[in-house]
Design an enzyme around this catalytic site. Structure first.
Site, PDB file in Angstrom:
ATOM      1  N   ASP A  25       0.848  -1.181   0.000  1.00  0.00           N
ATOM      2  CA  ASP A  25       0.000   0.000   0.000  1.00  0.00           C
ATOM      3  C   ASP A  25       0.891   1.241   0.000  1.00  0.00           C
ATOM      4  O   ASP A  25       1.610   1.495   0.966  1.00  0.00           O
ATOM      5  CB  ASP A  25      -0.886  -0.032   1.256  1.00  0.00           C
ATOM      6  CG  ASP A  25      -1.959   1.023   1.242  1.00  0.00           C
ATOM      7  OD1 ASP A  25      -1.709   2.124   0.709  1.00  0.00           O
ATOM      8  OD2 ASP A  25      -3.047   0.766   1.793  1.00  0.00           O
ATOM      9  N   HIS A  26       0.845   2.009  -1.087  1.00  0.00           N
ATOM     10  CA  HIS A  26       1.700   3.188  -1.217  1.00  0.00           C
ATOM     11  C   HIS A  26       1.372   4.282  -0.197  1.00  0.00           C
ATOM     12  O   HIS A  26       2.177   5.176   0.017  1.00  0.00           O
ATOM     13  CB  HIS A  26       1.602   3.777  -2.626  1.00  0.00           C
ATOM     14  CG  HIS A  26       2.477   3.078  -3.614  1.00  0.00           C
ATOM     15  ND1 HIS A  26       3.827   3.299  -3.696  1.00  0.00           N
ATOM     16  CD2 HIS A  26       2.189   2.156  -4.558  1.00  0.00           C
ATOM     17  CE1 HIS A  26       4.343   2.561  -4.660  1.00  0.00           C
ATOM     18  NE2 HIS A  26       3.373   1.846  -5.185  1.00  0.00           N
ATOM     19  N   ARG A  27       0.228   4.204   0.443  1.00  0.00           N
ATOM     20  CA  ARG A  27      -0.081   5.182   1.484  1.00  0.00           C
ATOM     21  C   ARG A  27       0.803   4.983   2.703  1.00  0.00           C
ATOM     22  O   ARG A  27       0.976   5.883   3.507  1.00  0.00           O
ATOM     23  CB  ARG A  27      -1.555   5.086   1.909  1.00  0.00           C
ATOM     24  CG  ARG A  27      -2.532   5.447   0.791  1.00  0.00           C
ATOM     25  CD  ARG A  27      -3.945   5.190   1.222  1.00  0.00           C
ATOM     26  NE  ARG A  27      -4.151   3.749   1.443  1.00  0.00           N
ATOM     27  CZ  ARG A  27      -5.286   3.231   1.907  1.00  0.00           C
ATOM     28  NH1 ARG A  27      -6.302   4.018   2.221  1.00  0.00           N
ATOM     29  NH2 ARG A  27      -5.393   1.936   2.058  1.00  0.00           N
TER      30      ARG A  27
END
Length: 152
Positions: A124-126
């Protein structure tokens, strides 16, 4: 870490609970090895075997499926050279392992046979920076190339 149910807050964890994807006649389930960082490789192997057996015989409890931080999924018994594993929320990453195959690799002068183990990391790039994810995969590759490093 993981994200809360709204996806807005990161929850940092002080433990390593690793989910192991298990194929059953009723579909995929992901039992969790609790505190994997405190166990030996042989203890983890035994626990994987026990959890997989429980999964095959519908004997998993809800607590066996809870608390994962990261999941490992394998296509070892199937064919293919890569896949896109889907993150098991609220986790923020999953590693997919494809079947190992001997492939010709050019060493600068000739092609040499080399055992290749394709890895597919979804994250998850968040929460996880792509460069750090790539460095994790490089580190994992180095550890897997020298099994003695796993004992450290």
């Amino acid at each position: 870490g993981s994200l809360d149910s709204s996806g807005a807050q990161l929850i940092l964890k002080n433990y390593f609970n690793i989910g192991i994807a298990v194929d059953t006649p009723r579909g995929l389930v992901v039992p969790v090895i609790k505190h994997a960082d405190c166990k030996s490789i042989s203890d983890i192997a035994l626990e994987i075997s026990e959890l997989a057996d429980k999964a095959q015989h519908k004997k998993l409890k809800n607590t066996d499926l809870e608390g994962g931080c990261f999941t490992l999924s394998s296509l070892g018994h199937l064919s293919g050279t890569a896949f896109t594993p889907i993150i098991n929320e609220p986790e923020v990453a999953i590693l997919g392992v494809s079947p190992a195959q001997v492939k010709p690799v050019y060493d600068g002068q000739a092609f040499q046979p080399q055992l290749m183990l394709p890895l597919s990391l979804s994250y998850d790039h968040r929460v996880i920076d792509g460069v750090l994810a790539a460095k994790f995969t490089q580190h994992l590759t180095a550890v897997l190339k020298d099994a003695r490093k796993m004992l450290l």
